[in-house]
Design a protein around this motif. Sequence first.
Motif, PDB file in Angstrom:
ATOM      1  N   UNK A  14      45.536  49.255  44.398  1.00 57.25           N
ATOM      2  CA  UNK A  14      46.425  48.176  43.906  1.00 57.25           C
ATOM      3  C   UNK A  14      46.839  48.358  42.449  1.00 57.25           C
ATOM      4  N   UNK A  15      45.953  48.872  41.619  1.00 55.89           N
ATOM      5  CA  UNK A  15      46.293  49.070  40.211  1.00 55.89           C
ATOM      6  C   UNK A  15      47.277  50.230  40.051  1.00 55.89           C
ATOM      7  N   UNK A  16      47.151  51.241  40.914  1.00 57.56           N
ATOM      8  CA  UNK A  16      48.098  52.364  40.866  1.00 57.56           C
ATOM      9  C   UNK A  16      49.500  51.887  41.261  1.00 57.56           C
ATOM     10  N   UNK A  17      49.577  51.035  42.275  1.00 59.07           N
ATOM     11  CA  UNK A  17      50.874  50.495  42.694  1.00 59.07           C
ATOM     12  C   UNK A  17      51.513  49.659  41.577  1.00 59.07           C
ATOM     13  N   UNK A  18      50.715  48.904  40.896  1.00 57.26           N
ATOM     14  CA  UNK A  18      51.242  48.109  39.784  1.00 57.26           C
ATOM     15  C   UNK A  18      51.736  49.003  38.653  1.00 57.26           C
ATOM     16  N   UNK A  19      50.984  50.091  38.406  1.00 50.61           N
ATOM     17  CA  UNK A  19      51.402  51.003  37.334  1.00 50.61           C
ATOM     18  C   UNK A  19      52.701  51.710  37.671  1.00 50.61           C
ATOM     19  N   UNK A  20      52.971  51.948  38.953  1.00 56.75           N
ATOM     20  CA  UNK A  20      54.183  52.651  39.367  1.00 56.75           C
ATOM     21  C   UNK A  20      55.370  51.713  39.606  1.00 56.75           C
ATOM     22  N   UNK A  21      55.177  50.419  39.461  1.00 59.39           N
ATOM     23  CA  UNK A  21      56.284  49.469  39.657  1.00 59.39           C
ATOM     24  C   UNK A  21      57.208  49.459  38.448  1.00 59.39           C
ATOM     25  N   UNK A  22      58.419  49.024  38.671  1.00 59.38           N
ATOM     26  CA  UNK A  22      59.430  49.018  37.604  1.00 59.38           C
ATOM     27  C   UNK A  22      59.135  48.002  36.520  1.00 59.38           C
ATOM     28  N   UNK A  23      58.320  47.004  36.820  1.00 57.63           N
ATOM     29  CA  UNK A  23      58.028  45.964  35.826  1.00 57.63           C
ATOM     30  C   UNK A  23      57.002  46.409  34.802  1.00 57.63           C
ATOM     31  N   UNK A  24      56.312  47.551  35.079  1.00 57.75           N
ATOM     32  CA  UNK A  24      55.255  48.008  34.181  1.00 57.75           C
ATOM     33  C   UNK A  24      55.861  48.813  33.041  1.00 57.75           C
ATOM     34  N   UNK A  25      56.445  48.149  32.137  1.00 58.39           N
ATOM     35  CA  UNK A  25      57.076  48.825  30.997  1.00 58.39           C
ATOM     36  C   UNK A  25      56.520  48.348  29.660  1.00 58.39           C
TER      37      UNK A  25
END
Length: 316
Positions: A14-25
Amino acid sequence: MDQTHAKALEALQPFIHLANSTSATSPRFIANLITNATSNPQTYVFAELLESPTIQSLRSPDTPAEFQGYLTLLEIFAWGTWQEYQATPNLPKLSAEQALKLRLLSLLSLSATTKPLTYSALTTALSLPSTADLESLVTTAIYASLITARLSPATNPPTVNVTAVAPLRDVQPQSLPKMISLLTEWETRCGEVVADLEAEIARIKTDAAKHHAKEQSHQILLEEAVQRQAASPLEDAGVTAGPRSRGGKPGLNAGRRGAGSGGNKREADDFDEDDGFFEAGDGGAELGSRMDIDEGAGSRAGSSSRHSKRVLGRMS
């Protein structure tokens, strides 16, 4: 232990998916993501999260100073120890959950590298205030399947006997060349050992073949000696092999000639020799004395057959 590694990887997804999302900037978002990942009680591996471009963006010079230390903190959780955290300046302060997690991970590294694992060495390396805190930490690691160990507080010195360690520590990228060199050296030694074993096997087979040939030669010589020994007494006694009988066995003839029926003929001649007696009616009419000799003396009593009698008398 493999199941523990699989569970840790699953907990990190789940943390990897969050890191790869567009909102993680945002650097703040990334810092919060690292804090949550390292605080989760099920996460023990972090290499995939570290490889994420979003996490690596914290290395940018534009990153605010308050967030730059989070990348180093995540690296310490991946392959570092509690002592490294204390020795590195400008790192974020750890929560209680993060402190427990880092101590557990440090215990894994110490269990794999330090022998014997004494109470004093562990309390110093993990900055634990008492022996009870150390035993509580080791017990937590055992129940979490991180290590297989047994506490020995009564030994001198008190030790923690670790027999298995879960493969949950990530490999530092800088250590890969050294690991490759060690594995290459180990492979070379294994090849030398295999070559020595093959040479030893070939030598043993050669020696076995020579020994077998020697035994066969000895057996042949022994059989020939036995045959000569068996034939020697017969030759010394003058006995030769005769023609085979009906049963297939060779007969033996005595060395002197005339054996066989000649013995019966001689006995018959002995009866005809003149021994001073004559038979009645054989040309002598007068007898100085006469007597009847029953040739059947010694025959069975009560026999109905009559034996012939010879009348013998001494000549006057």
